[in-house]
Write an enzyme that holds these catalytic residues in place. Structure first.
Site, mmCIF file in Angstrom:
data_model
loop_
_atom_site.group_PDB
_atom_site.id
_atom_site.type_symbol
_atom_site.label_atom_id
_atom_site.label_comp_id
_atom_site.label_asym_id
_atom_site.label_seq_id
_atom_site.Cartn_x
_atom_site.Cartn_y
_atom_site.Cartn_z
ATOM 1 N N SER A 77 -8.640 5.964 7.748
ATOM 2 C CA SER A 77 -8.237 5.888 6.274
ATOM 3 C C SER A 77 -7.829 4.385 6.651
ATOM 4 C CB SER A 77 -6.578 6.465 5.628
ATOM 5 O OG SER A 77 -6.923 5.819 4.098
ATOM 6 N N ASP A 117 -13.943 14.364 1.073
ATOM 7 C CA ASP A 117 -12.794 14.085 0.403
ATOM 8 C C ASP A 117 -12.997 12.645 -0.846
ATOM 9 O OD1 ASP A 117 -10.591 11.367 0.889
ATOM 10 O OD2 ASP A 117 -11.523 10.423 3.089
ATOM 11 N N HIS A 153 -9.128 14.258 2.770
ATOM 12 C CA HIS A 153 -9.099 12.727 3.789
ATOM 13 C C HIS A 153 -8.474 13.138 5.174
ATOM 14 C CE1 HIS A 153 -8.788 8.304 3.388
ATOM 15 N NE2 HIS A 153 -7.287 8.908 3.998
#
Length: 697
Positions: A517, A604, A636
C-alpha cells in the site's frame, strides 16, 4: 481481528545525515558509528531453514472470541484448507465443531450476535471490499444472508449486549458515497430504515440501547463537525467543530455511565491525545489520563455500562493502564504472568471471562482464558503449534532521530545467532530489509510478524521504522508528513538506514526496501527518486500515480476526500496537480536501475490494478527489467494462504538474488497459488517455467 491472527501485514504504507540518539527498550544510548564493514549473510549453518508455509499458511487457530453469555468459544481454523468458523463449549474446547463450510474465500471478519445464539460474518468477493453480512447458528448450519446489495458495502455500526434481537448497519446501495442506517432483525433478517443519509454524515455513535447520539460530518477544510442526534433525527447545528489540524488525533470514543459520559481522545491544546471524560449534561471535562510520548488509545470499557476501565498506551510497546479500580487487580495479575506481551481479546457481557492473547514473539502466540472471579488462567491453545521450538527471532524496539530532530520509533529484528552478546547489533554487519508500513496514516508496532521471521531466518536484519505521518505519536508528528510524500517521509527512511549503517547493523550496499500500500509507494519512490540508495525493492499493491490514485478511490471514501487533498495535493488546483505528478514514481520510471518486484490484487478497490500496470508499462517500454505478479482473486493484500505462500516464495528468491541470503526453493509453491506472472518471470530462479503455465490463468 486479533493482533496475532496472522502477524503484522505489509498492508494493513517511505542524504546527508545528522545522527542523533538511539534507544533500545526505551533507554537512550549514544550512537557510536562503527568502522565501515561490508555486510554479509551470517553463518547460519546451525539454524534450520523455516518452511515458509509454517509462517504464511493459515494458523491452526486464530481470532478466538468468547460469546457474550460466556458459555462458548469461537475461532477461525482450516476446514479442507480454508479458514472457517468453529465453536466449542468454554468447558470443553476439544469438543469444537466447524459451523461454516466456506470453500472459496477464507473467513476473516466475524463476531457474535448479542444473544449468543448465532455468529455474524462479513464476506466480500475476492477482495473487492463490497462487504455482505451473513448469519450462522452457533450450532452450525447454512449461512443465511442478512444484508447484501450489488456493488454496495455493508458496515456494522452498532451492537449492544443489552439489545439481543437486532443490530444497526449502514448500507450504501441508494447512494454509493453515503451509508443509510438500518435496523436489522437477527431472527428474520428484516431491515428497517432508521435514517436516510441526505446530510452526508460520515460516521455515527450510539449508546448502549442502540440510540443514535452523535453524527460526524466531514468539512471542506479537512476537519469535521459533530452533531447531536435524538430519535434518529440529527440536529442541524454542530455542537463541536474539530479543525483539520486535530482531525487525526481528536475524536469521541464512546458513551459511559449509561449514556451520561462521553469519552474523548483529545489533542486540542496539546500535542498527544489524552483521555477525557465529558459530562453530557453540563459539558464539564475531566482529564482521565495522558502521556507526552504517545496518543492514548484502545479504550477498554465495561461491556454493558460503557464505563472506562483501562486504556492502551502504545509507544514502543503496548501497555495496559487501568482507569479506576474495577479491573486494576486483573491487569496486575496478567502483567505479573505475561509482562507486557499480552492483549485483551473479547470478554463476556458480564465481564467475568476474558480471552487473553499472549504474543512472546520468539515463540508462537497463545490464547488463554481468564476467569475474573477465581483469577484462574487456563491456556487454551497455540495459534501456530508447528512453530513451537523453532528458532524465532526477537524484535528490538528503537528510537532513531531524523535529521531534523524527530523521534522515529522503529523495530529491528536480527538473524538468529548473529548477535552473540545480545546487544541488538549483529556481530558483523548483515544484509538488511527496510519494511515500510501502509497508510501512511497508521503505524508499525511491536509484535509477531511472519515477514520479519522469514527474512531474519534467511539471514537478513529487518528494520521497520515509523516516519512522519505515522499515527499515534501526537498531532505534530502527523502534520510533519503533510505534503511530504516522496520528500521528508522518504528522508526519514533514509535516516533510519543511515543509522543502521553507522551502528554496524548493515552496509549501505546491502539494503533492500519493501512494503505494501503506502509502503509500496515508498518502495517505488525510493527506486525512482533515490535510485542509488537501495539494492532492490518489493512493492505490493503500491500506487505509482498519485493523480489516478485519488481519481479512482472508492465512492464510499467520499467523506475523506478533502482531508486526503490537504495532506497530499489537491488535483482541483494547478499547484496540487503539479504536486501529484511530481511525487508520482510512474513519471520517473526511467531512473530505476535496481531490481524491482511488484505484486497486485486484481480486485483491489483502493489501489487499482492500473497503478501496477502503469509503472510496469513504463519500465517495459524502456527495457528496464521488472517482475510483475497479478493475483486475480485478491484485493488490497493477500488473504488466501496459497497466494501468501506463493508470493513469499517469489519474494524470498528475489531477495536472495539481490542480497545473497538463504532461500527455500520456489518448488511448487507458486504453482499452487492463483498468481499470474505477467512480466519478468525469467528473472527469478524457479519461476520462469511458471510464467508460461500461468499466462492463461
Amino acid at each position: 481481528m486479533d493482533r496475532i491472527l496472522l502477524g503484522k501485514s505489509l498492508l494493513a504504507g517511505t542524504g546527508a545525515l545528522a545522527l542523533g540518539a538511539c534507544s533500545m527498550g526505551g533507554t537512550p544510548v549514544a550512537s557510536t558509528p562503527a568502522a565501515p564493514k561490508v555486510a554479509r549473510v551470517p553463518d547460519m549453518s546451525g539454524v534450520p531453514l523455516l518452511p515458509r508455509d509454517l509462517l504464511f499458511g493459515d494458523a491452526a487457530r486464530t481470532a478466538v472470541r468468547i460469546s457474550p453469555d460466556g458459555s462458548k468459544l469461537s475461532w477461525l481454523a482450516p476446514v479442507d484448507g480454508m479458514l472457517n468458523l468453529w465453536v466449542a463449549p468454554v468447558a470443553d474446547p476439544a469438543a469444537a465443531k466447524p459451523v461454516t463450510a466456506e470453500k472459496k474465500r477464507p473467513l476473516s471478519r466475524y463476531f457474535w450476535a448479542p444473544d449468543s445464539q448465532s455468529l455474524l460474518i462479513a464476506l466480500d468477493n475476492d477482495g473487492d471490499e463490497n462487504w455482505r453480512l451473513f448469519s450462522v447458528p452457533a450450532t452450525g448450519g447454512a449461512m443465511r444472508t442478512l444484508v447484501a446489495a450489488k456493488d454496495s458495502t455493508v458496515t456494522v455500526e452498532a451492537i449492544s449486549p443489552l439489545v439481543g434481537d437486532r443490530i444497526v448497519v449502514g448500507l450504501n446501495d441508494r447512494d454509493p458515497k453515503w451509508h443509510d442506517l438500518y435496523s436489522v432483525d437477527l431472527a428474520t433478517g428484516h431491515r428497517t430504515l432508521l435514517l436516510r443519509n441526505d446530510g452526508q454524515y460520515a460516521r455515527w455513535m450510539f449508546d448502549e440501547k442502540l440510540n443514535l447520539r452523535l453524527a460526524r460530518k466531514n468539512g471542506a477544510d479537512g476537519g469535521y463537525d459533530l452533531h447531536r442526534a435524538d430519535g434518529f433525527k440529527v440536529e442541524a447545528t454542530p455542537f463541536e467543530t474539530i479543525a483539520f489540524e486535530e482531525s487525526q488525533t481528536t475524536r469521541p470514543l464512546g458513551f459511559g455511565g449509561n449514556g451520561r459520559t462521553l469519552y474523548w481522545s483529545d489533542a486540542r491544546g496539546r500535542d498527544t491525545a489524552a483521555l477525557f471524560a465529558v459530562d453530557v449534561a453540563t459539558g464539564a471535562r475531566t482529564l482521565v489520563a495522558e502521556d507526552a510520548r504517545a496518543d492514548l488509545g484502545g479504550l477498554l470499557t465495561d461491556p454493558t455500562t460503557g464505563d472506562a476501565e483501562a486504556f492502551e498506551l502504545n509507544y514502543t510497546t503496548v501497555e495496559y493502564r487501568p482507569v479506576g479500580g474495577a479491573i486494576a487487580g486483573d491487569i496486575a495479575i496478567l502483567k505479573q504472568r505475561f509482562g507486557n506481551d499480552f492483549y485483551l481479546g473479547s470478554r463476556s457481557s458480564d465481564n467475568r471471562r476474558w480471552v487473553v492473547v499472549v504474543d512472546p514473539i520468539k515463540a508462537p502466540g497463545e490464547y488463554w482464558l481468564y476467569d475474573r472471579p477465581t483469577k484462574a488462567l487456563t491456556r487454551l491453545f497455540l495459534s501456530r503449534p508447528d512453530l513451537e521450538g523453532k528458532p524465532l527471532a526477537a524484535m528490538h524496539p528503537l528510537e532513531i532521530k531524523s535529521r531534523d530532530g524527530l523521534t522515529l520509533v522503529s523495530y529491528l529484528t536480527l538473524p538468529p545467532g548473529s548477535d552473540a552478546d545480545a546487544d541488538g547489533v549483529p556481530d558483523h554487519p548483515v544484509p538488511m530489509v527496510v519494511i515500510v508500513h501502509g497508510g501512511p496514516w497508521g503505524r508499525s508496532e511491536y509484535g509477531s510478524s511472519p515477514t520479519h521471521q522469514l527474512l531474519a531466518n534467511r539471514g537478513y536484519a529487518v528494520l521497520e521504522p515509523n516516519f512522519r505521518a505515522s499515527t499515534g505519536f501526537g498531532k505534530a508528528f502527523v502534520a510533519a508528513g503533510n505534503g511530504e510524500w516522496g520528500r521528508k517521509m522518504q528522508d526519514d527512511l533514509l535516516d533510519a538506514v543511515d543509522w543502521a549503517v553507522a551502528r554496524g547493523v548493515t552496509s549501505q550496499d546491502k539494503v533492500a526496501i519493501m512494503g505494501g500500500s503506502y509502503g509500496g509507494y515508498a518502495t517505488l519512490a525510493a527506486l525512482t527518486m533515490t535510485p542509488d540508495r537501495f539494492a532492490c525493492g518489493v512493492d505490493m499493491v503500491g500506487p505509482s500515480n498519485l493523480e489516478t490514485l485519488l481519481a479512482s478511490m472508492p465512492a464510499h471514501w467520499e467523506s475523506m476526500r478533502n482531508q486526503l487533498y490537504r495532506r497530499m495535493g489537491d488535483p482541483r488546483t494547478p499547484e496540487g496537480l503539479a504536486w501529484l505528478k511530481e511525487r508520482s514514481p510512474v513519471y520517473l520510471a526511467d531512473r530505476i536501475t535496481k531490481p524491482l518486484l511488484i505484486g497486485q490484487g486484481a480486485k483491489d478497490p483502493r489501489v487499482k490494478v492500473s497503478e501496477a500496470e502503469q509503472i510496469v508499462d513504463a519500465m517495459t517500454r524502456r527495457s528496464i527489467p521488472v517482475t510483475y505478479i497479478l493475483f486475480p482473486d485478491e484485493g488490497h493484500g493477500l488473504r488466501r494462504a496459497p497466494n501468501r505462500i506463493g508470493w513469499n516464495a517469489i519474494q524470498e528468491q528475489f531477495l536472495a538474488n539481490c542480497l545473497g541470503g538463504r532461500a527455500e526453493p520456489v518448488g511448487t509453491s507458486f504453482a499452487a497459488s492463483s498468481g499470474q506472472v505477467k512480466v519478468g518471470g525469467s528473472l527469478i530462479a524457479g519461476l520462469a517455467p511458471a510464467e508460461a503455465e500461468t499466462a492463461g490463468k
